[in-house]
Design an enzyme around this catalytic site. Structure first.
Site, PDB file in Angstrom:
ATOM      1  N   ASP A   9     -35.639  49.488  21.385  1.00 18.91           N
ATOM      2  CA  ASP A   9     -36.134  48.963  20.116  1.00 18.91           C
ATOM      3  C   ASP A   9     -36.945  47.685  20.349  1.00 18.91           C
ATOM      4  OD1 ASP A   9     -36.411  48.818  17.311  1.00 18.91           O
ATOM      5  OD2 ASP A   9     -34.726  47.425  17.169  1.00 18.91           O
TER       6      ASP A   9
ATOM      7  N   SER B  67     -31.009  41.955  20.780  1.00 17.86           N
ATOM      8  CA  SER B  67     -29.834  42.815  20.623  1.00 17.86           C
ATOM      9  C   SER B  67     -28.732  42.280  21.527  1.00 17.86           C
ATOM     10  CB  SER B  67     -30.181  44.271  20.951  1.00 17.86           C
ATOM     11  OG  SER B  67     -29.080  45.114  20.711  1.00 17.86           O
TER      12      SER B  67
ATOM     13  N   HIS C 121     -29.727  42.694  16.227  1.00 16.24           N
ATOM     14  CA  HIS C 121     -28.846  43.832  15.963  1.00 16.24           C
ATOM     15  C   HIS C 121     -27.422  43.318  15.791  1.00 16.24           C
ATOM     16  CE1 HIS C 121     -31.777  46.543  18.418  1.00 16.24           C
ATOM     17  NE2 HIS C 121     -32.205  46.324  17.192  1.00 16.24           N
TER      18      HIS C 121
END
Length: 340
Positions: A282, A162, A189
């Site tokens: 996540d 991310s 992401h």
């Protein structure tokens, strides 16, 4: 959210201020006209989110982002005129710790541009809230399935990242040609509107072929395959890749957890799961599912992470067999899998 604006163009700063002022959910905390001023204002009055332009005097948006993340970490959204014209700068900023990128709304066309920015702000607010503040997210694991083999693919590298991820992914894969029976899948992401630019940028950094994953694709050996949708990337029991909006409530899209758990459930061959720098949680539970399924699991260490959120979640769950600094993850892959 309390929002700081870093933009030296008065019309652009005013357009951003008007979009924020039009909603009761957000307020403008300050407006900085230079990158250096943005760094100082973050230190003196830290916002929940900074809307950061790329081109500013004294310190550009990339270096301002890097300084803020070092000195006064907070969520940063790159907001610039035409992101597609500044791809290298955008990915340098994402590597320095920015969360995402969007175009600056113009005063004349605020209906469309303002709506896009507000949608981004809703996403940012959700990510920040789920992270428990300015920095650090959560889902579950599953069981086993009958053995299948991909067409010629015997090993799989699954990478999740991310904040700071684009540069981290490029770093660990730079100069490596994976064996022809090894597929590499990247879940980063990033907004789907910028995913194709990420694929092209990553292809320029690597010697391996890089391609965006289309719904229904099979795993390809010797190739880096990149998730390109705001829906979640999944691997089904036939080892076919596809996108699914469910689970809808996940703030991170595409979710690393979702893909890692699919690999744990359906991929019966050798696999290495790698969780890189990122805001939130996540990927932690997905990495744990991979470890419980007998796969090799690696997390980036705190010292080399732009944001130590996702790797921290993995560490708290004891999901990673190995915790490595970024420069050592690439050599580990080469020694484990071979290739050129």
């Amino acid at each position: 959210m309390r929002i700081g604006i870093a933009n030296d163009v008065p019309m652009a700063a005013e357009a951003l201020r008007r979009v924020i002022a039009a909603t009761p959910h957000h307020q403008v905390l300050w407006i900085a006209r230079t990158g250096l001023e943005a760094v100082r204002m973050c230190a003196e009055n830290r916002p929940d989110l900074v809307l950061m332009d790329l081109n500013m005097p004294e310190l550009d948006g990339v270096e301002a982002t890097r300084r803020i993340m070092d000195e006064s970490p907070c969520a940063i959204l790159i907001v610039t005129g035409r992101p597609q014209d500044s791809v290298n700068q955008v990915f340098r900023a994402l590597g320095a710790g920015a969360l995402d990128v969007t175009a600056t709304p113009m005063l004349a066309g605020q209906a469309e541009g303002g709506g896009q920015l507000l949608a981004k702000l809703r996403t940012m607010e959700k990510l920040i809230r789920h992270s428990g503040g300015s920095q650090a997210m959560l889902p579950r694991a599953t069981a086993a399935a009958p053995e299948h083999k991909g067409p010629g693919v015997q090993s799989l590298v699954a990478i999740g990242a991310s904040t700071g991820g684009p540069v981290a992914v490029a770093t660990i894969l730079a100069g490596w040609r994976a064996p022809p029976d090894c597929a590499v899948v990247v879940v980063q992401h990033i907004d789907e509107n910028f995913a194709d630019h990420f694929v092209k940028w990553l292809a320029d950094q690597l010697v391996m072929p890089v391609r965006a994953i289309e719904h229904g694709d099979k795993l390809l050996g010797g190739t880096v395959m990149v998730a390109k949708s705001n829906d979640h990337l999944k691997l089904d029991e036939k080892l076919q890749l596809g996108y699914d909006a469910v689970p809808r409530e996940y703030a991170y899209r595409p979710s690393v957890d979702v893909f890692f758990r699919c690999v744990a459930q359906h991929w019966r061959q050798d696999a290495i799961g790698i969780l890189l720098t990122g805001m939130g949680r996540d990927g932690g539970e997905g990495l744990l599912a991979l470890r419980q399924a007998g796969k090799t699991t690696v997390a980036q260490d705190q010292a080399t992470s732009a944001v130590y959120g996702m790797p921290r979640a993995a560490a708290e769950l004891d999901a990673a067999q190995l915790t490595l600094p970024l420069p050592k993850i690439g050599p580990f892959l080469r020694s484990a899998l071979g290739g050129r």
